[in-house]
Design an enzyme around this catalytic site. Structure first.
Site, PDB file in Angstrom:
ATOM      1  N   TYR A  71     -10.548 -22.573  -1.234  1.00  0.00           N
ATOM      2  CA  TYR A  71     -10.364 -21.889   0.064  1.00  0.00           C
ATOM      3  C   TYR A  71     -11.474 -20.853   0.271  1.00  0.00           C
ATOM      4  O   TYR A  71     -12.065 -20.750   1.356  1.00  0.00           O
ATOM      5  CB  TYR A  71      -8.984 -21.218   0.058  1.00  0.00           C
ATOM      6  N   SER A  79     -12.315 -14.515   5.990  1.00  0.00           N
ATOM      7  CA  SER A  79     -11.368 -13.856   5.085  1.00  0.00           C
ATOM      8  C   SER A  79     -12.168 -13.118   4.026  1.00  0.00           C
ATOM      9  O   SER A  79     -13.303 -13.507   3.713  1.00  0.00           O
ATOM     10  CB  SER A  79     -10.486 -14.914   4.413  1.00  0.00           C
TER      11      SER A  79
HETATM   12  N1  LIG Z   1      -2.522 -15.453   6.265  1.00  0.00           N
HETATM   13  C1  LIG Z   1      -3.509 -14.884   5.561  1.00  0.00           C
HETATM   14  O1  LIG Z   1      -3.293 -14.260   4.483  1.00  0.00           O
HETATM   15  C2  LIG Z   1      -4.930 -14.939   6.075  1.00  0.00           C
HETATM   16  C3  LIG Z   1      -5.889 -14.082   5.534  1.00  0.00           C
HETATM   17  C4  LIG Z   1      -7.205 -14.166   5.981  1.00  0.00           C
HETATM   18  C5  LIG Z   1      -7.540 -15.115   6.930  1.00  0.00           C
HETATM   19  N2  LIG Z   1      -6.588 -15.937   7.441  1.00  0.00           N
HETATM   20  C6  LIG Z   1      -6.982 -16.964   8.400  1.00  0.00           C
HETATM   21  O2  LIG Z   1      -6.424 -16.688   9.667  1.00  0.00           O
HETATM   22  C7  LIG Z   1      -6.226 -17.917  10.374  1.00  0.00           C
HETATM   23  C8  LIG Z   1      -4.802 -17.968  10.907  1.00  0.00           C
HETATM   24  O3  LIG Z   1      -3.917 -17.939   9.794  1.00  0.00           O
HETATM   25  P1  LIG Z   1      -2.343 -17.654   9.918  1.00  0.00           P
HETATM   26  O4  LIG Z   1      -2.005 -16.601   8.945  1.00  0.00           O
HETATM   27  O5  LIG Z   1      -1.965 -17.495  11.334  1.00  0.00           O
HETATM   28  O6  LIG Z   1      -1.773 -19.013   9.339  1.00  0.00           O
HETATM   29  P2  LIG Z   1      -0.601 -19.981   9.848  1.00  0.00           P
HETATM   30  O7  LIG Z   1       0.470 -19.230  10.531  1.00  0.00           O
HETATM   31  O8  LIG Z   1      -0.261 -20.815   8.660  1.00  0.00           O
HETATM   32  O9  LIG Z   1      -1.333 -20.866  10.951  1.00  0.00           O
HETATM   33  C9  LIG Z   1      -2.294 -21.814  10.626  1.00  0.00           C
HETATM   34  C10 LIG Z   1      -2.136 -22.937  11.628  1.00  0.00           C
HETATM   35  O10 LIG Z   1      -3.185 -23.893  11.401  1.00  0.00           O
HETATM   36  C11 LIG Z   1      -2.682 -25.117  11.814  1.00  0.00           C
HETATM   37  N3  LIG Z   1      -3.424 -26.237  11.244  1.00  0.00           N
HETATM   38  C12 LIG Z   1      -3.646 -26.501   9.938  1.00  0.00           C
HETATM   39  N4  LIG Z   1      -4.327 -27.658   9.825  1.00  0.00           N
HETATM   40  C13 LIG Z   1      -4.541 -28.113  11.091  1.00  0.00           C
HETATM   41  C14 LIG Z   1      -5.177 -29.238  11.624  1.00  0.00           C
HETATM   42  N5  LIG Z   1      -5.749 -30.174  10.848  1.00  0.00           N
HETATM   43  N6  LIG Z   1      -5.198 -29.397  12.969  1.00  0.00           N
HETATM   44  C15 LIG Z   1      -4.618 -28.477  13.779  1.00  0.00           C
HETATM   45  N7  LIG Z   1      -3.992 -27.387  13.336  1.00  0.00           N
HETATM   46  C16 LIG Z   1      -3.958 -27.202  11.988  1.00  0.00           C
HETATM   47  C17 LIG Z   1      -1.236 -25.148  11.364  1.00  0.00           C
HETATM   48  O11 LIG Z   1      -0.590 -26.014  12.236  1.00  0.00           O
HETATM   49  P3  LIG Z   1       0.732 -26.874  11.884  1.00  0.00           P
HETATM   50  O12 LIG Z   1       1.825 -26.061  12.455  1.00  0.00           O
HETATM   51  O13 LIG Z   1       0.498 -28.168  12.587  1.00  0.00           O
HETATM   52  O14 LIG Z   1       0.776 -27.010  10.390  1.00  0.00           O
HETATM   53  C18 LIG Z   1      -0.808 -23.682  11.505  1.00  0.00           C
HETATM   54  O15 LIG Z   1      -0.059 -23.459  12.664  1.00  0.00           O
HETATM   55  C19 LIG Z   1      -6.578 -19.023   9.383  1.00  0.00           C
HETATM   56  O16 LIG Z   1      -7.918 -19.431   9.586  1.00  0.00           O
HETATM   57  C20 LIG Z   1      -6.478 -18.345   8.052  1.00  0.00           C
HETATM   58  O17 LIG Z   1      -7.271 -18.976   7.036  1.00  0.00           O
HETATM   59  C21 LIG Z   1      -5.279 -15.874   7.044  1.00  0.00           C
END
Ligand SMILES: NC(=O)c1ccc[n+]([C@@H]2O[C@H](COP(=O)([O-])OP(=O)(O)OC[C@H]3O[C@@H](n4cnc5c(N)ncnc54)[C@H](OP(=O)(O)O)[C@@H]3O)[C@@H](O)[C@H]2O)c1
Length: 263
Positions: free
Chosen positions: A169, A156
């Site tokens: 984070y 990120s």
């Molecule tokens: N959204 C943003 O603004 C953004 C920006 C930059 C980078 N990113 C990165 O992109 C990636 C995907 O993010 P996203 O936006 O798709 O977020 P998201 O929709 O919230 O998905 C994150 C997923 O991680 C899972 N998770 C969390 N803890 C876990 C654990 N201990 N074991 C297994 N699964 C776990 C959650 O599962 P549950 O359903 O079980 O909770 C959730 O489905 C992440 O690495 C995030 O940091 C996101």
């Protein structure tokens, strides 16, 4: 934003399709991860790995409707790091060879809470850094042995220069970014490719309720860029691409100004 055109690809080697074989999505209900999985699904077996894997009917249906040959689910808790090796071996034995591994699990955490609750800070670091290191080490070993495969890692811009407003984070992402960059170089010539994606603010479930930052994107825009970068075997990609020069300039800001930056 036109996702693909505005992305900034770095270290492009040659144009190719993502590696053939099963797609393993770690974080099986991640919004960004599912967008990537649906784009790569046609003609593949897809394995969705998540907690509460018996509650993934909607996600399975989406990926099947996107054209996957078969969709399977597997129980996955990223923080249970002693299970990673067996999980990956099991997926490879049942559904291999593995073509693409997408690490899409992660938590944003609560910065204010983490500043006073060491356990919460450690929870963020565990999921967003340590668990990723564990998965990447096991997965890269497996793909090296196969001689092919793609790894997709979500860093990120929060980790490029860590901000006071989200340093917990941000520091996890900084660690992950450094680890994945080094791993990517170590894989050079092995047939295995690692794509490091650096999105800015993505409007979705992880950021629900937050005011979008400038240069925000959506999960489908991020996925378009990631899949285009995979096809080009890029080493890294910024989403949107304008964030790369912006963060280059931000590195030069003095600390007194930087500490006032919002998240
Ligand atoms: N959204 C943003 O603004 C953004 C920006 C930059 C980078 N990113 C990165 O992109 C990636 C995907 O993010 P996203 O936006 O798709 O977020 P998201 O929709 O919230 O998905 C994150 C997923 O991680 C899972 N998770 C969390 N803890 C876990 C654990 N201990 N074991 C297994 N699964 C776990 C959650 O599962 P549950 O359903 O079980 O909770 C959730 O489905 C992440 O690495 C995030 O940091 C996101």
């Amino acid at each position: 934003m036109n996702g693909v055109r505005s992305a900034r690809l770095v270290g492009v080697s040659r144009r190719a399709e993502p590696a053939v074989g099963t797609l393993l999505l770690l974080g099986g209900r991640s919004e960004i991860g599912l967008e990537v999985a649906t784009r790569l699904a046609p003609g593949r077996t897809v394995v969705l790995a998540a907690r509460r894997s018996d509650e993934l009917e909607t996600e399975q249906l989406r990926v099947r409707q996107a054209g996957a040959d078969a969709v399977h689910v597997v129980e996955f808790d990223a923080n249970a790091m002693d299970t990673h090796a067996d999980l990956l071996r099991d997926v490879a034995e049942r559904h291999g060879p593995i073509g693409v591994v997408v690490l899409a699990f992660g938590i944003l955490g609560d910065q204010a809470r983490a500043e006073n609750d060491a356990q919460h800070a450690l929870d963020v670091i565990t999921t967003d850094f340590l668990a990723q290191v564990s998965v990447l080490t096991h997965a890269s070993k497996l793909l090296r042995a196969q001689g092919s495969g793609d790894l997709v890692v979500f860093s990120s811009v929060a980790g490029v220069r860590v901000r006071r407003a989200n340093y917990v984070y941000g520091s996890a992402k900084a660690g992950l970014d450094g680890f994945a960059s080094g791993l990517s170089d170590s894989l050079h010539g092995s047939g295995v490719h690692l794509l490091l994606a650096r999105p800015g603010f993505v409007i979705g479930s992880m950021t629900e309720g937050m005011t979008p930052a400038p240069l925000s994107s959506t999960p489908d825009q991020v996925a378009d860029v990631v899949v285009a970068a995979l096809r080009k075997r890029a080493a890294s990609v910024w989403i949107p691409g304008t964030l790369r020069p912006v963060f280059f300039a931000m590195r030069l800001l003095p600390q007194w100004l930087w500490r006032r930056m919002p998240r």
